[in-house]
Scaffold this active site. Structure first.
Site, PDB file in Angstrom:
ATOM      1  N   ARG A 111      98.031 -38.048  12.499  1.00 10.78           N
ATOM      2  CA  ARG A 111      97.121 -38.954  11.906  1.00 10.78           C
ATOM      3  C   ARG A 111      97.489 -39.072  10.343  1.00 10.78           C
ATOM      4  O   ARG A 111      97.090 -39.990   9.737  1.00 10.78           O
ATOM      5  CB  ARG A 111      95.663 -38.434  11.913  1.00 10.78           C
ATOM      6  N   TYR A 167      78.405 -53.016  19.721  1.00 11.11           N
ATOM      7  CA  TYR A 167      79.329 -53.192  18.496  1.00 11.11           C
ATOM      8  C   TYR A 167      79.492 -54.418  17.945  1.00 11.11           C
ATOM      9  O   TYR A 167      79.462 -54.716  16.791  1.00 11.11           O
ATOM     10  CB  TYR A 167      80.443 -52.359  18.856  1.00 11.11           C
ATOM     11  N   ASP A 185      91.211 -46.777  22.006  1.00 13.54           N
ATOM     12  CA  ASP A 185      89.752 -46.913  21.543  1.00 13.54           C
ATOM     13  C   ASP A 185      88.856 -47.978  22.244  1.00 13.54           C
ATOM     14  O   ASP A 185      89.611 -48.991  22.840  1.00 13.54           O
ATOM     15  CB  ASP A 185      89.495 -47.281  20.037  1.00 13.54           C
ATOM     16  N   ARG A 221      90.274 -35.160  16.396  1.00 14.54           N
ATOM     17  CA  ARG A 221      90.526 -34.576  14.926  1.00 14.54           C
ATOM     18  C   ARG A 221      90.388 -33.101  15.024  1.00 14.54           C
ATOM     19  O   ARG A 221      90.708 -32.633  13.828  1.00 14.54           O
ATOM     20  CB  ARG A 221      89.584 -35.432  13.925  1.00 14.54           C
ATOM     21  N   ARG A 277      86.973 -36.703  24.334  1.00 19.85           N
ATOM     22  CA  ARG A 277      87.644 -36.645  23.019  1.00 19.85           C
ATOM     23  C   ARG A 277      88.730 -35.376  22.968  1.00 19.85           C
ATOM     24  O   ARG A 277      88.463 -34.721  21.954  1.00 19.85           O
ATOM     25  CB  ARG A 277      86.647 -36.576  22.019  1.00 19.85           C
TER      26      ARG A 277
HETATM   27  O1  CP3 Z   1      90.803 -37.942  23.895  1.00 22.96           O
HETATM   28  C1  CP3 Z   1      90.217 -38.965  23.586  1.00 22.96           C
HETATM   29  O2  CP3 Z   1      89.105 -39.192  24.167  1.00 22.96           O
HETATM   30  C2  CP3 Z   1      90.811 -39.882  22.762  1.00 22.96           C
HETATM   31  C3  CP3 Z   1      90.447 -41.202  22.975  1.00 22.96           C
HETATM   32  C4  CP3 Z   1      89.381 -41.905  22.511  1.00 22.96           C
HETATM   33  C5  CP3 Z   1      89.138 -42.779  21.186  1.00 22.96           C
HETATM   34  N1  CP3 Z   1      88.072 -43.229  21.204  1.00 22.96           N
HETATM   35  C6  CP3 Z   1      89.928 -42.330  19.987  1.00 22.96           C
HETATM   36  C7  CP3 Z   1      89.377 -42.114  18.728  1.00 22.96           C
HETATM   37  C8  CP3 Z   1      88.456 -42.357  23.469  1.00 22.96           C
HETATM   38  C9  CP3 Z   1      88.174 -41.981  24.913  1.00 22.96           C
HETATM   39  C10 CP3 Z   1      87.686 -43.056  22.538  1.00 22.96           C
HETATM   40  C11 CP3 Z   1      86.314 -43.942  22.948  1.00 22.96           C
HETATM   41  C12 CP3 Z   1      85.241 -44.426  22.057  1.00 22.96           C
HETATM   42  N2  CP3 Z   1      85.482 -45.183  21.063  1.00 22.96           N
HETATM   43  C13 CP3 Z   1      83.931 -44.335  22.346  1.00 22.96           C
HETATM   44  C14 CP3 Z   1      83.325 -43.935  23.531  1.00 22.96           C
HETATM   45  C15 CP3 Z   1      83.439 -42.325  23.578  1.00 22.96           C
HETATM   46  C16 CP3 Z   1      81.979 -42.007  22.914  1.00 22.96           C
HETATM   47  O3  CP3 Z   1      82.220 -41.229  22.122  1.00 22.96           O
HETATM   48  O4  CP3 Z   1      80.994 -42.227  23.829  1.00 22.96           O
HETATM   49  C17 CP3 Z   1      83.322 -45.121  21.415  1.00 22.96           C
HETATM   50  C18 CP3 Z   1      81.885 -45.070  21.023  1.00 22.96           C
HETATM   51  C19 CP3 Z   1      84.452 -45.360  20.374  1.00 22.96           C
HETATM   52  C20 CP3 Z   1      84.235 -46.222  19.106  1.00 22.96           C
HETATM   53  C21 CP3 Z   1      84.440 -45.437  17.840  1.00 22.96           C
HETATM   54  N3  CP3 Z   1      86.099 -44.877  17.561  1.00 22.96           N
HETATM   55  C22 CP3 Z   1      83.892 -44.876  16.991  1.00 22.96           C
HETATM   56  C23 CP3 Z   1      82.229 -44.592  16.815  1.00 22.96           C
HETATM   57  C24 CP3 Z   1      84.505 -43.932  16.153  1.00 22.96           C
HETATM   58  C25 CP3 Z   1      84.262 -43.155  14.799  1.00 22.96           C
HETATM   59  C26 CP3 Z   1      83.914 -41.870  15.182  1.00 22.96           C
HETATM   60  C27 CP3 Z   1      84.053 -40.766  13.872  1.00 22.96           C
HETATM   61  O5  CP3 Z   1      83.635 -39.815  14.417  1.00 22.96           O
HETATM   62  O6  CP3 Z   1      84.573 -41.134  13.065  1.00 22.96           O
HETATM   63  C28 CP3 Z   1      86.052 -44.094  16.544  1.00 22.96           C
HETATM   64  C29 CP3 Z   1      87.242 -43.379  16.047  1.00 22.96           C
HETATM   65  C30 CP3 Z   1      88.269 -42.601  16.780  1.00 22.96           C
HETATM   66  N4  CP3 Z   1      88.325 -42.946  18.223  1.00 22.96           N
HETATM   67  C31 CP3 Z   1      88.728 -41.408  16.647  1.00 22.96           C
HETATM   68  C32 CP3 Z   1      89.378 -40.979  17.925  1.00 22.96           C
HETATM   69  C33 CP3 Z   1      90.230 -39.693  17.980  1.00 22.96           C
HETATM   70  C34 CP3 Z   1      88.214 -40.367  15.678  1.00 22.96           C
HETATM   71  C35 CP3 Z   1      88.926 -41.064  14.129  1.00 22.96           C
HETATM   72  C36 CP3 Z   1      90.088 -40.992  13.705  1.00 22.96           C
HETATM   73  O7  CP3 Z   1      91.174 -40.432  14.222  1.00 22.96           O
HETATM   74  O8  CP3 Z   1      90.340 -41.608  12.700  1.00 22.96           O
END
Ligand code: CP3
Length: 372
Positions: A63, A175, A99, A54, A50
């Site tokens: 964003r 999921y 994602d 954010r 990540r």
């Molecule tokens: O630099 C990076 O790693 C960004 C790319 C990336 C995102 N999601 C963008 C994102 C990657 C590699 C992911 C993978 C991802 N997505 C996982 C596996 C990684 C892990 O954490 O184990 C999972 C479980 C997801 C599903 C997902 N996407 C969730 C559960 C959430 C909400 C998390 C939260 O804290 O709100 C997301 C949203 C998400 N995907 C964000 C980002 C940067 C944050 C929300 C946003 O920008 O609105």
């Protein structure tokens, strides 16, 4: 199209390895890919789960004008976010901004990200009939991820390793079935236990889509693929072996046959590591609860390891962060095949300068020659 496509399915950094180039002066891309393959490197490569997220003001600025899915689906924006984070942190690898859940749409499942709630799948998969409805023939609709990768590759060339990724079948299935995040995985495990045929069909359908999706990413120039099995730690070793290992192993083998190394990552996986190793993944990602030294030894050093600083340690004072970084490097002991990373993703409000400090601490450790 990137010039990497001149060697079908094999990225330039990977091809360079195969011809056995001199490890003297390394680019970040070469350093990262060599470490994935447990080949000697000039210094330990570092990147962060990540790293574009954010906590970073530049990401917040994008964003403000675009939803998460808009960023993912516009290759120019996704590439910009990926590149900005990697440049700012001065890391050795960039993970493409995308994602885990993107493949759901082309399988026929609608979802959204609700502020503060995480992902919500509108009509969760609960029955054999729901599984039968899922489509596997539209992975081409995910082409925007490959297009973003092409842009990132064109920008960095092999200065950095470019990481493509997908979810692992279990974590994606969880999921789909729960309809979002979960604490106990009751619906997921119920389907797994009581309708094993439907479970297997679901896993096979996911692998079919993921294989196509990953192939697009590799053809676009991804050097390495990370497979996120973030929630595998919810499984007993027996359930992992009976219901998850075979299909996950098939996916990982298929990706390796495309000519790239695979990093396989999960959280809370200490007891699962030997079974996860049996997937044949080149690298296992370790969460921060698992001490790196003993974990690697228990794997007989048969694969590379990635990790594993507690992401919340990034909220500590620099001196404590330095100590923790050095402790992890000490545990890796200078052995070929360690990629420095966190044990899970960077969380919101993490001070960016502390993430940058970690990169400096990893490099300073190498300069001081502490391994020797
Ligand atoms: O630099 C990076 O790693 C960004 C790319 C990336 C995102 N999601 C963008 C994102 C990657 C590699 C992911 C993978 C991802 N997505 C996982 C596996 C990684 C892990 O954490 O184990 C999972 C479980 C997801 C599903 C997902 N996407 C969730 C559960 C959430 C909400 C998390 C939260 O804290 O709100 C997301 C949203 C998400 N995907 C964000 C980002 C940067 C944050 C929300 C946003 O920008 O609105």
């Amino acid at each position: 199209m990137s010039d990497r496509l001149q060697i079908p399915s094999i990225s330039s950094a990977f091809a360079e390895l195969k011809t056995g180039s001199d490890p003297g002066q390394m680019s970040g891309g070469t350093r990262f890919v060599r470490a994935c393959l447990r080949q000697p490197v000039d210094r330990t490569p570092v990147w962060f789960l990540r790293q574009a997220g954010r906590y970073m003001p530049e990401y917040q600025a994008v964003r403000r004008h675009h939803s998460l899915l808009e960023i993912c689906k516009q290759p120019k924006l996704a590439a910009e976010v990926t590149i900005t984070a990697a440049e700012k942190l001065d890391v050795d690898a960039a993970i493409i901004f995308a994602d885990l859940l993107l493949p759901f749409e082309c399988m026929g499942l609608d979802f959204e990200f609700q502020a503060g709630e995480g992902p919500v799948i509108h009509k969760p998969v609960r029955t054999a009939d729901d599984v039968a409805q899922l489509r596997t023939d539209r992975a081409s609709q995910l082409g925007y991820v490959a297009q973003a990768i092409e842009r990132v590759v064109a920008h960095f060339k092999d200065r950095l390793g470019i990481i493509g990724f997908c979810g692992a079948p279990f974590t994606l299935a969880s999921y789909m079935i729960e309809g979002g995040g979960s604490r106990n995985y009751v619906h997921t495990k119920t389907l797994m236990y009581r309708q094993p045929d439907a479970w297997r069909r679901l896993m096979d359908k996911l692998v079919a889509v993921l294989r196509d999706f990953v192939r697009q990413q590799v053809e676009a120039g991804a050097d390495v693929i990370q497979v996120f099995d973030s929630w595998a730690g919810a499984l007993s070793v027996e359930d992992y072996r009976d219901f998850v290992l075979p299909t996950t192993k098939a996916l990982i083998r298929d990706v390796q046959a495309m000519g790239v190394p695979v990093i396989y990552f999960g959280v809370d996986t200490a007891s699962l590591l030997p079974a996860m190793r049996e997937t044949g993944a080149d690298v296992l990602g370790l969460d921060w609860r698992t001490p790196l030294g003993p974990a690697w030894r228990s794997l007989d050093y048969a694969c590379a390891v990635q990790g594993n600083l507690d992401p919340i340690a990034l909220f500590a004072e620099p001196e404590l962060i330095r100590k923790r970084v050095h402790q992890i490097m000490d545990q890796a002991g200078g052995r070929a095949g360690h990629i420095f990373n966190l044990g899970h993703g960077i969380v919101p409000n993490t001070p960016v300068e502390n993430v940058q400090q970690v990169v400096r601490f990893v490099r300073e450790y190498a300069r001081e020659g502490r391994h020797a």
